[in-house]
Scaffold this motif. Structure first.
Motif, short mmCIF file in Angstrom:
data_model
loop_
_atom_site.label_atom_id
_atom_site.label_comp_id
_atom_site.label_asym_id
_atom_site.label_seq_id
_atom_site.Cartn_x
_atom_site.Cartn_y
_atom_site.Cartn_z
N GLU A 1 0.84 -1.20 0.00
CA GLU A 1 0.00 0.00 0.00
C GLU A 1 0.87 1.25 0.00
N ASP A 2 1.97 1.22 0.75
CA ASP A 2 2.88 2.37 0.78
C ASP A 2 3.47 2.64 -0.60
N GLU A 3 3.88 1.59 -1.31
CA GLU A 3 4.44 1.76 -2.65
C GLU A 3 3.40 2.32 -3.62
N GLN A 4 2.19 1.82 -3.54
CA GLN A 4 1.13 2.31 -4.41
C GLN A 4 0.80 3.77 -4.11
N ASP A 5 0.71 4.11 -2.83
CA ASP A 5 0.41 5.50 -2.46
C ASP A 5 1.54 6.44 -2.87
N LEU A 6 2.77 6.02 -2.65
CA LEU A 6 3.92 6.85 -3.02
C LEU A 6 3.92 7.11 -4.52
N ALA A 7 3.64 6.09 -5.31
CA ALA A 7 3.59 6.26 -6.77
C ALA A 7 2.46 7.21 -7.17
N LEU A 8 1.32 7.10 -6.52
CA LEU A 8 0.19 7.98 -6.80
C LEU A 8 0.55 9.43 -6.49
N PHE A 9 1.17 9.66 -5.33
CA PHE A 9 1.58 11.02 -4.96
C PHE A 9 2.65 11.55 -5.92
N ALA A 10 3.61 10.69 -6.27
CA ALA A 10 4.68 11.11 -7.18
C ALA A 10 4.12 11.49 -8.54
N LYS A 11 3.17 10.72 -9.03
CA LYS A 11 2.55 11.04 -10.32
C LYS A 11 1.84 12.39 -10.24
N ALA A 12 1.15 12.64 -9.14
CA ALA A 12 0.45 13.92 -8.98
C ALA A 12 1.42 15.09 -8.92
N LEU A 13 2.62 14.84 -8.43
CA LEU A 13 3.63 15.90 -8.31
C LEU A 13 4.50 16.04 -9.56
N GLN B 1 -8.27 18.86 -1.27
CA GLN B 1 -9.71 18.64 -1.19
C GLN B 1 -10.38 19.93 -1.58
N GLY B 2 -11.62 19.83 -2.03
CA GLY B 2 -12.29 21.03 -2.48
C GLY B 2 -13.79 20.94 -2.33
N GLU B 3 -14.40 22.10 -2.32
CA GLU B 3 -15.84 22.23 -2.27
C GLU B 3 -16.26 23.11 -3.43
N VAL C 1 -15.33 28.10 -5.79
CA VAL C 1 -14.73 26.80 -5.55
C VAL C 1 -13.67 27.01 -4.49
N LYS C 2 -13.65 26.15 -3.51
CA LYS C 2 -12.73 26.30 -2.38
C LYS C 2 -11.79 25.09 -2.36
N TYR C 3 -10.49 25.34 -2.34
CA TYR C 3 -9.49 24.27 -2.32
C TYR C 3 -8.56 24.45 -1.13
N CYS C 4 -8.15 23.34 -0.55
CA CYS C 4 -7.13 23.35 0.49
C CYS C 4 -6.43 22.00 0.47
N LEU C 5 -5.32 21.93 1.18
CA LEU C 5 -4.61 20.66 1.30
C LEU C 5 -5.46 19.66 2.07
N ASN C 6 -5.32 18.40 1.73
CA ASN C 6 -5.93 17.34 2.50
C ASN C 6 -4.90 16.98 3.58
N LEU D 1 -5.86 20.56 -11.06
CA LEU D 1 -6.58 20.40 -9.79
C LEU D 1 -7.21 19.01 -9.71
N LYS D 2 -7.75 18.53 -10.81
CA LYS D 2 -8.36 17.21 -10.85
C LYS D 2 -7.34 16.13 -10.51
N ALA D 3 -6.13 16.23 -11.05
CA ALA D 3 -5.07 15.26 -10.76
C ALA D 3 -4.70 15.29 -9.28
N LEU D 4 -4.63 16.48 -8.70
CA LEU D 4 -4.29 16.60 -7.28
C LEU D 4 -5.43 16.09 -6.40
N LEU D 5 -6.67 16.33 -6.83
CA LEU D 5 -7.83 15.80 -6.10
C LEU D 5 -7.86 14.28 -6.14
N GLU D 6 -7.62 13.71 -7.33
CA GLU D 6 -7.65 12.25 -7.48
C GLU D 6 -6.56 11.58 -6.65
#
Length: 110
Positions: free
Chosen positions: A12-24, A72-74, A80-85, A62-67
């Motif tokens: 799970e850590d490897e998958q999450d790290l890859a997801l975050f890296a892709k977003a960045l 997070q956003g409203e 439209v309101k955005y902030c860090l999760n 923004l969509k990539a960062l949300l995914e």
């Protein structure tokens, strides 16, 4: 027989790290995250007034960062309101820190 990516199981850590890296993986997304990390509260303005790009392009980033769960956003038209999760922001920091904390043997190289 050669193994494919589908044959390999990832933690799970490897998958999450890859997801975050892709977003960045795009400078505009890094810029958006820097902007949001410096806000005392959620950002409700037009990002196009700060980042000189088309609204549709900003929206894609923004969509990539949300995914990835980094923001997070409203959506309450017309605002439209955005902030860090905060939970995923901390998780990303922890995972990247663990990745880069591994000691390397400077004398050993391929």
């Amino acid at each position: 027989m050669k193994r494919t990516a589908a044959d390999i199981s990832y933690t799970e850590d490897e998958q999450d790290l890859a997801l975050f890296a892709k977003a960045l993986s795009h400078p505009v997304r890094v810029q958006i995250l820097k902007l949001l990390s410096n806000q005392p509260c959620c950002f409700t303005g037009e990002l196009t007034s700060i980042i000189p790009m088309a609204q549709s392009t900003i929206s894609q980033h923004l969509k990539a960062l949300l995914e990835a769960g980094l923001i997070q956003g409203e959506i309450n038209p017309p605002r439209v309101k955005y902030c860090l999760n905060p939970q995923n922001w901390q998780r990303a920091a922890t995972l990247f820190e663990a990745l880069f904390a591994h000691e390397r043997d400077e004398d050993r190289c391929c």
